[in-house]
Design a protein around this motif. Sequence first.
Motif, PDB file in Angstrom:
ATOM      1  N   UNK A 142       0.652  -1.333   0.298  1.00 55.54           N
ATOM      2  CA  UNK A 142       0.348   0.153  -0.065  1.00 55.54           C
ATOM      3  C   UNK A 142       0.744   0.963   0.210  1.00 55.54           C
ATOM      4  N   UNK A 143       1.868   1.397   0.440  1.00 54.90           N
ATOM      5  CA  UNK A 143       2.819   2.022   0.252  1.00 54.90           C
ATOM      6  C   UNK A 143       3.109   3.033  -0.835  1.00 54.90           C
ATOM      7  N   UNK A 144       3.113   2.199  -1.921  1.00 57.85           N
ATOM      8  CA  UNK A 144       3.412   2.624  -3.068  1.00 57.85           C
ATOM      9  C   UNK A 144       2.006   2.278  -3.872  1.00 57.85           C
ATOM     10  N   UNK A 145       1.299   2.780  -3.232  1.00 53.83           N
ATOM     11  CA  UNK A 145      -0.305   3.313  -3.778  1.00 53.83           C
ATOM     12  C   UNK A 145      -0.547   4.386  -3.990  1.00 53.83           C
ATOM     13  N   UNK A 146      -1.409   5.045  -4.786  1.00 51.13           N
ATOM     14  CA  UNK A 146      -2.305   6.142  -5.206  1.00 51.13           C
ATOM     15  C   UNK A 146      -3.092   5.796  -5.343  1.00 51.13           C
ATOM     16  N   UNK A 147      -4.811   6.236  -4.077  1.00 50.40           N
ATOM     17  CA  UNK A 147      -5.901   5.905  -4.498  1.00 50.40           C
ATOM     18  C   UNK A 147      -6.460   7.238  -4.753  1.00 50.40           C
ATOM     19  N   UNK A 148      -6.719   7.188  -6.418  1.00 55.97           N
ATOM     20  CA  UNK A 148      -7.507   8.089  -7.288  1.00 55.97           C
ATOM     21  C   UNK A 148      -8.678   8.469  -7.160  1.00 55.97           C
TER      22      UNK A 148
END
Length: 346
Positions: free
Chosen positions: A278-284
């Motif tokens: 999840x550290x690498x995810x941007x929820x758009x």
Amino acid sequence: MRTFHITPVDVTLRPAIQQKIDNLNKPKGSLGRLESLAMQIGLIQQTLSPSLAKPCHLLLGGDHGIEQEGVSVSPREVTWQQMINFTRGGGGVNMFCRQHGFNLKIVDVGVDYDLTAYPAIINRKVARGTQDFLYGPAMTPAQFNQALQVGIDLVDDIHSEGCRILCIGEMGIANTSPSSIWMHLLTGIPLDECIGAGAGLDNAGIRHKYEVLSKAVEKYALLPPSSCSPLVYFGGFEMVAAIGAMLRAAERHLIILVDGFIMTACALAACHLYPAAQDYMIFTHSGDESGHQLMLNYLHAEPLLRLGLRLGEGTGALCAFPIVDSAVRMINEMNNFDNANITRYF
């Protein structure tokens, strides 16, 4: 299942990144979410000068056996018809990829149609759709691993081309059904709160969808514990490939733009397996599908946009890209107080 080596982002650079952001010629914190995005991206890439080089969009297609139970307003042939439409540049995903400069890769992971006549579609077909999970597992463990490897290989390919940011979209009639079940089983949120209209079911259609999915979950619950993962039992080939892509992207420290309900369910599954992903995810984007915001809340994820989109294809992620781009431009291009000869006013 293959083992991934995903570590939380190294926060050693956090003070230096924060100092650079705070010294830009603006009041401290005045660019809000752009500042936190710049921090996240800088930590992912371990640099004070991040880059969104060669953005890529993976559009993954697959069909679902549960479609046969009338849980979607659209028939399964729409999947292959839209896949062909994408090759002609006529989809929403095509328009947004053109607008924002994304390299679009259209991939058949499990469409119930022979698409080999269309060279613009990458053929990684595991099977012509999954099995109907009302009566048994949607796929075998071997098929799960094959679909997972599709996503891994795709990310390796785009990484070798210089891509440092990707988003993932899907095309698969009825794929809100497995997404709702994954959400229910992985979060414990009641199933009725996880089920929505999909591409446009009316109230009667939603009730029918709930009845079908409830029966499937009840049958699954009778199996011996650990006999079959819910990701295998209920998943779609395109969804499993998305999980593989997300995990490999996190392993390679790429930025992952997470789209709507279905891709958030895939992100939920990926983080269930490897929380550090999840550290690498941007929820758009938070869309209109019932349960999406609940799933985002479970992940403690704050989406960048709330536009009411429910098209899928990764369109919400693509629409959010300019905000991410603005965050990177801010930290790279904005002047600082020293160079601009401006008195610090924070």
